[in-house]
Write a protein that holds these residues in place. Structure first.
Motif: not given
Length: 429
Positions: A412-413, A419-420, A425-429
């Protein structure tokens, strides 16, 4: 008294949160796994939240989470202690820190009389909640929040710490808790169940475990309400200990403090041997006429009797003798009066019981390993219970809810944006 079950519960409220915050964060970040439990201001219509169609069920629970609130949050941090790669070790030694956090939603919310009556019956202090509850707001982060260094911390920050720990999350009958945690402490809920499940898989990459699902589909206990499976796992753990097999050892912080309550949940028999077991209570965890019921609500006694029945059915004579000896050893324990019945349902208590059930389940898996395979490397142990990972119990269904991102769903948006901010620095999707 069994020291494994003298549980220290750190009482956290708005007046001491900032003082306790560093140790709370440290406990979470160093955990092998975390178990959570929520006390809520209501659940709405049981018919709606248990709708036949799972998508409808999700939508209805979301509506409840947007109008009700979390009033108490229990959190139990289990850290596997000792050398994790010591292959001579056959037990799971956990250092356990348990917290009970009083919460107070800053926005208007629905309070259901039936929920309040239940909580009052089990000792919940509403005066304390309204005078010392930790304030929080629902939904998405407010403008200007999250970037600057904070002078104070709140429950939304705490849930972010839980997510950042990236350890297994353990709940009991966890769908409602997950929806409430998301809406109340994380972000606005997505409109589609598929997006919600995709979000959860990213938020908890090392898995979500539901002890009710484990009880019903893997262990297959006679009943699956929390107290029953907790007492059942207590007995199994004591039997494993008595037979020198892998078992759980819990080490609690037993330091006197103004903030710490000690809860004795040691197995004990009530003086009700002359009473018939109440089948409604033992099967479901409640009795409609509990205050006037003349039958026994002693869950531990019911678990012992069931264990004895199973022992009699075993074919091998040696196994029979071991089982009878174990039951005799366990049954000679402290007896309590009917008035001292088990007092669970405090969020911190329930969080510990949930975590212990999960730890005991893993120990039982260890106990049937081939000789010599006694390593207690945590990642290996969790991998051995992959068949119950990311499977959440659905009441009335013979299948679980799978927490996984499908090929046709996206995160979800609201989650992506949140999460960003939390993990740039993480990949959220």
């Amino acid at each position: 008294m069994d020291q494994d079950f003298l549980v220290s519960v750190l009482d956290v409220h708005k007046d001491n949160l900032q003082f306790i915050w560093p140790s709370l964060v440290c406990s979470i970040q160093n955990s092998s796994f975390i178990s959570l439990d929520c006390e809520l201001s209501g659940l709405g219509s049981r018919k709606l939240i248990n709708s036949q169609a799972v998508d409808d069920r999700f939508i209805n629970i979301c509506e409840v989470a947007k109008t009700r609130s979390i009033i108490s949050l229990g959190l139990s941090c289990f850290k596997l202690s000792g050398p994790e790669n010591d292959e001579s070790s056959k037990n799971l030694n956990f250092s356990v820190q348990t917290f009970n956090l009083m919460a107070l939603c800053s926005e208007d919310y629905v309070v259901e009389p039936s929920a309040l009556q239940f909580l009052v019956t089990h000792g919940f202090d509403f005066h304390k909640q309204y005078s010392q509850g930790i304030p929080y707001y629902r939904g998405n982060d407010r403008a200007g929040k999250g970037k600057a260094k904070k002078a104070t911390w709140d429950l939304r920050d705490l849930f972010a710490v839980v997510i950042s720990a990236k350890v297994p999350l353990v709940l009991h009958n966890g769908l409602v808790d997950l929806v409430f945690l998301y809406q109340n402490l994380y972000a606005d809920l997505p409109t589609k169940l598929s997006s919600f499940l995709a979000d959860l898989e990213v938020m908890f990459p090392n898995g979500i475990f539901d002890t009710k699902f484990v009880a019903e589909f893997s262990v297959r206990t006679n009943a699956s309400f929390l107290e029953y499976i907790f007492r059942s796992h207590q007995l199994k753990n004591m039997n494993l200990k008595n037979s020198s097999r892998a078992h759980v050892i819990c080490n609690h912080t037993l330091i006197e403090s103004d903030f710490i309550d000690f809860w004795d949940c040691s197995p004990r028999l009530q003086n009700e041997e002359d009473l018939e077991i109440c089948s409604n209570y033992i099967n479901h965890g409640f009795c409609n006429s509990e205050s006037n019921c003349k039958k026994s609500h002693d869950v531990y006694r019911a678990v012992l009797l069931e264990d004895q029945k199973k022992a009699k059915k075993r074919k091998r004579k040696d196994d029979n003798n071991i089982a009878r000896t174990e039951v005799e050893n366990v049954i000679n324990i402290t007896r309590s009066s009917r008035q001292e019945r088990f007092k669970g349902h405090r969020a911190g208590h329930d969080a510990f019981m949930t975590g212990f059930c999960f730890a005991s389940f893993i120990a039982q898996k260890m106990s049937v390993r081939p000789n010599g395979a006694n390593t207690v490397c945590w990642k290996e142990l969790v991998a051995e219970v992959a068949d119950v990972r990311n499977r959440v119990c659905l009441s009335g269904k013979d299948f679980p809810l799978l927490i996984q991102k499908s090929a046709f769903s996206k995160c979800s948006k609201s989650h992506l944006e949140k999460y960003e901010r939390l993990f740039p620095s993480d990949e959220a999707n």
